[in-house]
Design an enzyme around this catalytic site. Structure first.
Site, PDB file in Angstrom:
ATOM      1  N   LYS A 189      59.248   4.317 -78.756  1.00 19.86           N
ATOM      2  CA  LYS A 189      59.406   2.978 -79.362  1.00 19.86           C
ATOM      3  C   LYS A 189      58.567   2.019 -78.534  1.00 19.86           C
ATOM      4  CE  LYS A 189      61.178  -0.715 -79.560  1.00 19.86           C
ATOM      5  NZ  LYS A 189      60.317  -1.912 -79.469  1.00 19.86           N
ATOM      6  N   GLU A 264      62.645   1.612 -65.190  1.00 23.60           N
ATOM      7  CA  GLU A 264      61.612   0.957 -64.369  1.00 23.60           C
ATOM      8  C   GLU A 264      61.606  -0.511 -64.784  1.00 23.60           C
ATOM      9  OE1 GLU A 264      58.716   4.837 -64.004  1.00 23.60           O
ATOM     10  OE2 GLU A 264      57.835   2.916 -64.518  1.00 23.60           O
ATOM     11  N   CYS A 298      54.263  -5.131 -63.037  1.00 27.26           N
ATOM     12  CA  CYS A 298      55.555  -5.040 -62.346  1.00 27.26           C
ATOM     13  C   CYS A 298      55.396  -4.895 -60.843  1.00 27.26           C
ATOM     14  CB  CYS A 298      56.348  -3.870 -62.898  1.00 27.26           C
ATOM     15  SG  CYS A 298      55.455  -2.316 -62.786  1.00 27.26           S
ATOM     16  N   GLU A 398      61.213 -13.447 -61.539  1.00 29.22           N
ATOM     17  CA  GLU A 398      59.963 -12.773 -61.919  1.00 29.22           C
ATOM     18  C   GLU A 398      59.214 -13.651 -62.922  1.00 29.22           C
ATOM     19  OE1 GLU A 398      60.063  -9.309 -64.550  1.00 29.22           O
ATOM     20  OE2 GLU A 398      58.727  -8.258 -63.179  1.00 29.22           O
TER      21      GLU A 398
HETATM   22  P1  NAD Z   1      61.497  -5.972 -72.445  1.00 33.96           P
HETATM   23  O1  NAD Z   1      62.645  -5.460 -71.644  1.00 33.96           O
HETATM   24  O2  NAD Z   1      61.665  -7.235 -73.192  1.00 33.96           O
HETATM   25  O3  NAD Z   1      61.069  -4.901 -73.551  1.00 33.96           O
HETATM   26  C1  NAD Z   1      60.707  -3.580 -73.194  1.00 33.96           C
HETATM   27  C2  NAD Z   1      60.982  -2.665 -74.373  1.00 33.96           C
HETATM   28  O4  NAD Z   1      62.385  -2.592 -74.589  1.00 33.96           O
HETATM   29  C3  NAD Z   1      60.363  -3.126 -75.700  1.00 33.96           C
HETATM   30  O5  NAD Z   1      59.855  -2.003 -76.378  1.00 33.96           O
HETATM   31  C4  NAD Z   1      61.559  -3.717 -76.434  1.00 33.96           C
HETATM   32  O6  NAD Z   1      61.435  -3.669 -77.821  1.00 33.96           O
HETATM   33  C5  NAD Z   1      62.667  -2.788 -75.956  1.00 33.96           C
HETATM   34  N1  NAD Z   1      64.027  -3.333 -76.067  1.00 33.96           N
HETATM   35  C6  NAD Z   1      64.437  -4.617 -76.003  1.00 33.96           C
HETATM   36  N2  NAD Z   1      65.776  -4.695 -76.155  1.00 33.96           N
HETATM   37  C7  NAD Z   1      66.240  -3.424 -76.314  1.00 33.96           C
HETATM   38  C8  NAD Z   1      67.521  -2.851 -76.515  1.00 33.96           C
HETATM   39  N3  NAD Z   1      68.606  -3.593 -76.581  1.00 33.96           N
HETATM   40  N4  NAD Z   1      67.597  -1.515 -76.628  1.00 33.96           N
HETATM   41  C9  NAD Z   1      66.501  -0.720 -76.553  1.00 33.96           C
HETATM   42  N5  NAD Z   1      65.258  -1.212 -76.383  1.00 33.96           N
HETATM   43  C10 NAD Z   1      65.119  -2.554 -76.254  1.00 33.96           C
HETATM   44  O7  NAD Z   1      60.270  -6.024 -71.441  1.00 33.96           O
HETATM   45  P2  NAD Z   1      58.799  -6.613 -71.706  1.00 33.96           P
HETATM   46  O8  NAD Z   1      58.924  -8.083 -71.716  1.00 33.96           O
HETATM   47  O9  NAD Z   1      58.203  -5.889 -72.862  1.00 33.96           O
HETATM   48  O10 NAD Z   1      58.013  -6.112 -70.399  1.00 33.96           O
HETATM   49  C11 NAD Z   1      57.916  -6.825 -69.213  1.00 33.96           C
HETATM   50  C12 NAD Z   1      58.921  -6.335 -68.191  1.00 33.96           C
HETATM   51  O11 NAD Z   1      58.688  -4.945 -67.901  1.00 33.96           O
HETATM   52  C13 NAD Z   1      58.817  -7.037 -66.856  1.00 33.96           C
HETATM   53  O12 NAD Z   1      60.101  -7.371 -66.390  1.00 33.96           O
HETATM   54  C14 NAD Z   1      58.176  -5.987 -65.945  1.00 33.96           C
HETATM   55  O13 NAD Z   1      58.446  -6.138 -64.570  1.00 33.96           O
HETATM   56  C15 NAD Z   1      58.748  -4.736 -66.497  1.00 33.96           C
HETATM   57  N6  NAD Z   1      57.935  -3.563 -66.106  1.00 33.96           N
HETATM   58  C16 NAD Z   1      58.410  -2.732 -65.115  1.00 33.96           C
HETATM   59  C17 NAD Z   1      57.648  -1.650 -64.677  1.00 33.96           C
HETATM   60  C18 NAD Z   1      58.129  -0.755 -63.557  1.00 33.96           C
HETATM   61  O14 NAD Z   1      57.527   0.288 -63.353  1.00 33.96           O
HETATM   62  N7  NAD Z   1      59.172  -1.102 -62.823  1.00 33.96           N
HETATM   63  C19 NAD Z   1      56.399  -1.414 -65.261  1.00 33.96           C
HETATM   64  C20 NAD Z   1      55.945  -2.281 -66.264  1.00 33.96           C
HETATM   65  C21 NAD Z   1      56.733  -3.354 -66.676  1.00 33.96           C
END
Ligand code: NAD
Length: 505
Positions: A189, A264, A298, A398
């Site tokens: 997804k 992550e 991240c 963040e």
């Molecule tokens: P997000 O959490 O908003 O969304 C990530 C994914 O989760 C999307 O595909 C979204 O549709 C899905 N999602 C949202 N709500 C959900 C739910 N209730 N159930 C299942 N799936 C759901 O994150 P974002 O804004 O897309 O990405 C940025 C974030 O990702 C930042 O906080 C960043 O630090 C983090 N990130 C972490 C790493 C790591 O390795 N630690 C790497 C890259 C990004």
């Protein structure tokens, strides 16, 4: 060169505009069952890219069924065959490197200078895990007096992979390659803000010979498609990359079906520069680790902890360099920082400019929107706040943009206290020529990954992951196999060990 990249983009855009971005289930590109679609736009200027099929629980159900049906054959496929297919996927990715780079850049706003490498990294992820597929089942031998015990790993089953919008292509390959090498089948997804390369990647995998049903893609929103994936009974584990709050939902949603989860999540990572460091290299690393990839990274070093003896000079040089960073169209090879992923994220990053001032930190440069860039683009100026303290919101939260907060320190103990004062713990970067101090700091800092005198250089066998609110679990090399596979113990009697007899009079 901008012209050339736009020309390449224009080879692919008309198809996306007219046919949209579909789900891919059981090898077929199809619309969502509901027929619903949502618009995907470019952060470059807000222009329309294509309609995206909006999957929901019905599409997830079909994808999970396809992944379940394909699982038995895929987990049993001979290693050499699996390796051959994964190598073929890597070759396809490289053949389409230019297409992937321009599409990813236009869809996410990431500068083309970095996205050119995304395809190469993606292919490398597939080749690395293809080579390791033969080791995936390996286990331990733990012999006892009367028994030989050995363990083996077996693929856990169909898995769900949920990815964010920052560098989505690279992150997707990083998650899916080890899942396939383990013998798992996948339902992916992708993030709703960056759907383009996800479907393209899965199509290329099928063109490379991947059997139907092994890799399925369902687009849609987190609260519907994402949630359904985490709740589906066929899905045995969920690898998630995204925000910390979303990570807590993933755990809750997956609890009734006892999902194994790998999270992550977010970060607010320190780079700690001592007065004995190679200051020129530390300056390069501090800038690169915060302003590359639009700061939407991240692992970026978003808090610079600077020793007071070098503070003034270092800040002056930093200010000069950050003011010089070139913001522009992401397809322009000269661009260093492109637009934020979406206007809503642009607003969030801009709001921290106001928060920083209100907190009492000094705005050294940046803040606000740049002039002379396309109307409707989600651009922000690279921003630098200095003279901050550890409790300010710009040092705690963040921001996830080209936004650096500088905090002075005097002693090692103070540096550790500041570094560890946040709820996150993903990465830390330490700059010192004192070997003992480098190790002391690395041991004391609360982070899953620490680099000493280095920018973030990823080594695929090394564990990747965070502590505290930055996540649960590790991947990379063997760690990925531990997540995507179950460890089974097998015990074999060597001879006539004692078996107590019941029912014998
Ligand atoms: P997000 O959490 O908003 O969304 C990530 C994914 O989760 C999307 O595909 C979204 O549709 C899905 N999602 C949202 N709500 C959900 C739910 N209730 N159930 C299942 N799936 C759901 O994150 P974002 O804004 O897309 O990405 C940025 C974030 O990702 C930042 O906080 C960043 O630090 C983090 N990130 C972490 C790493 C790591 O390795 N630690 C790497 C890259 C990004």
């Amino acid at each position: 060169m901008l012209k050339q990249n736009i020309k390449t983009l224009n080879q692919f855009l008309p198809n996306l505009k007219s046919n949209g971005i579909q789900n891919l289930i059981n090898g077929n590109s199809i619309d969502a069952i509901s027929g619903e679609k949502f618009d995907n736009t470019s952060p470059v200027d807000g222009s329309f890219i294509g309609k995206v099929s909006e999957g929901d629980s019905a599409d997830i159900n079909n994808a999970a069924n396809a992944a379940m049906d394909a699982f038995d054959a895929w987990k049993k496929i001979p290693h050499q065959e699996r390796k051959k297919i994964m190598y073929a996927i890597a070759d396809k990715i490289e053949e389409h490197a230019d297409e992937i780079a321009v599409l990813e850049s236009y869809d996410t706003g990431q500068a083309i200078r970095f996205m050119k490498k995304a395809a190469i990294r993606g292919a490398a992820n597939f080749r690395y895990f293809a080579d390791k597929a033969i080791d995936a089942q390996n286990g331990l031998s733990t012999p006892d007096t009367h028994h030989v015990n050995y363990t083996m790993r077996q693929a856990i089953g169909p898995v769900g992979i949920i990815t964010p919008w920052n560098t989505p292509f690279m992150l997707t390959t990083w998650k899916i390659a080890p899942a396939l090498a383990s013998g798992c089948t996948v339902v992916h997804k992708p993030a709703e803000f960056s759907p383009v390369t996800a479907t393209r990647l899965a199509q290329l995998a099928h063109e490379a010979g991947l059997p139907k049903g092994v890799w399925n893609v369902v687009h849609g929103f987190g609260e519907t498609a994402g949630k359904a994936l985490t709740e589906h009974e066929h899905i045995k584990a969920v690898a998630f990359i995204g925000e910390t709050t979303t990570g807590t939902y993933i755990m809750k949603q997956g609890a009734p079906t006892l999902k194994r989860v790998h999270l992550e999540l977010g970060g607010q990572n320190p780079i700690i520069v001592f007065n004995d460091a190679d200051l020129d290299r530390a300056l390069d690393a501090a800038i690169f680790m915060k302003y590359s990839l639009n700061g939407e990274r991240c692992t970026s070093s978003s808090r610079l902890l600077l020793h007071k003896d070098v503070y003034g000079d270092f800040v002056e040089k930093l200010k000069k360099r950050v003011s010089n960073i070139k913001v522009g169209h992401p397809l322009d090879p000269k661009t260093e920082v492109g637009p934020m992923i979406h206007p809503t994220h642009q607003e969030k990053v801009l709001s921290y400019g106001e928060i920083g001032k209100k907190d009492g930190a000094t705005l050294a440069c940046g803040g606000g929107k740049p002039a002379n860039l396309p109307e409707g683009g989600a651009y922000v100026n690279p921003t630098l706040f200095v003279d901050a303290t550890k409790d300010m919101r710009i040092a705690q939260e963040e921001v996830f943009g080209p936004f650096l907060t500088v905090i002075p320190f005097e002693t090692e103990a103070e540096a550790i206290e500041i570094a560890n004062s946040v709820r996150y713990g993903l990465t830390a970067y330490i700059w010192t020529k004192d070997v003992g101090r480098g190790h002391r700091m690395a041991h004391a800092v609360e982070a899953g990954m620490v680099w000493i005198n280095s920018q973030n250089v990823r080594h695929l066998p090394a564990p990747f992951g965070g502590v505290k609110y930055s996540g649960i679990g590790r991947d990379g090399g063997e760690y990925s196999f531990d997540f995507y596979m179950e460890t089974k113990n097998i015990s074999v009697a060597l001879g006539d060990h004692d078996i107590p007899q019941l029912g014998v009079q």
